[in-house]
Design an enzyme around this catalytic site. Sequence first.
Site, short mmCIF file in Angstrom:
data_model
loop_
_atom_site.label_atom_id
_atom_site.label_comp_id
_atom_site.label_asym_id
_atom_site.label_seq_id
_atom_site.Cartn_x
_atom_site.Cartn_y
_atom_site.Cartn_z
CB SER A 9 78.87 77.62 -26.37
OG SER A 9 79.49 77.04 -27.11
CG ASN A 12 87.06 79.21 -30.67
OD1 ASN A 12 86.82 77.80 -31.81
ND2 ASN A 12 87.44 80.41 -31.37
CB ALA A 13 82.53 77.20 -25.49
CG ASP A 87 79.41 69.05 -33.87
OD1 ASP A 87 79.94 69.58 -33.07
OD2 ASP A 87 80.91 68.95 -35.23
CD GLU A 88 79.98 73.56 -36.24
OE1 GLU A 88 79.49 74.52 -36.18
OE2 GLU A 88 81.25 73.71 -35.95
CD GLN A 90 76.20 76.22 -35.20
OE1 GLN A 90 75.97 76.02 -34.31
NE2 GLN A 90 77.04 76.31 -35.60
CB CYS A 147 87.98 91.46 -19.87
SG CYS A 147 85.95 90.67 -20.00
ZN LIG Z 1 84.94 91.08 -21.58
#
Ligand SMILES: [Zn+2]
Length: 194
Positions: A9, A12-13, A87-88, A90, A147
């Site tokens: 993700s 902060n997901a 975890d982490e 990546q 948004c």
């Molecule tokens: Zn946006």
Amino acid sequence: MAKLYFRYSAMNAGKTTQLLQVKYNYEERGQTVVLFKPAVDSRENTSKVRSRIGLEANATLINTSTNLLVTLTQELQDHPVHCVLVDEAQFLSEEQVLQLCSIVDDLDVPVIAYGLRADFRGELFPGSKVLLAFSDSIEEIKTICWCGKKAIMNTRLLNGIPVYEGEQILIGGNESYISLCRKHWRQGKTSSDE
Ligand SMILES: [Zn+2]
């Protein structure tokens, strides 16, 4: 048949929250989980994995020279392991992801790796690149931009301003990160009131 799962993700997901929930579910059934966490940032040289909503657990800290297959084989000599969580993820090296493949294929232990897909420049992290190529199952954990659209990009802010160049990992810097949709990442628009 065990599988290798990559759950990715933007930042902060809630990846760590999900990871800790999975750990809890296994342990509630009396099963044993091994939790690996790459030690990347010297500021947080703790073996604790913490989620933003306050859950935490102890992890086995690993560095770039840790052989995950050897580490898990040693664990298996002491007790059964029903799942490996990362975890982490990546921050894993390519070699370490291949070691996770061996844990799944040769030791028949499922591995669930949680991590970011791409960095603030839009480039894949080394660990994520190999996880995307090798995982049996790839799932997205979704979060949203200001948004309301899905946020897929990580934006690095220096003094509140989006930046698109720099080292992939900043240690000890004063940067922060927010997740944006691709359009607003490209525009560098970090909120509605600009
Ligand atoms: Zn946006």
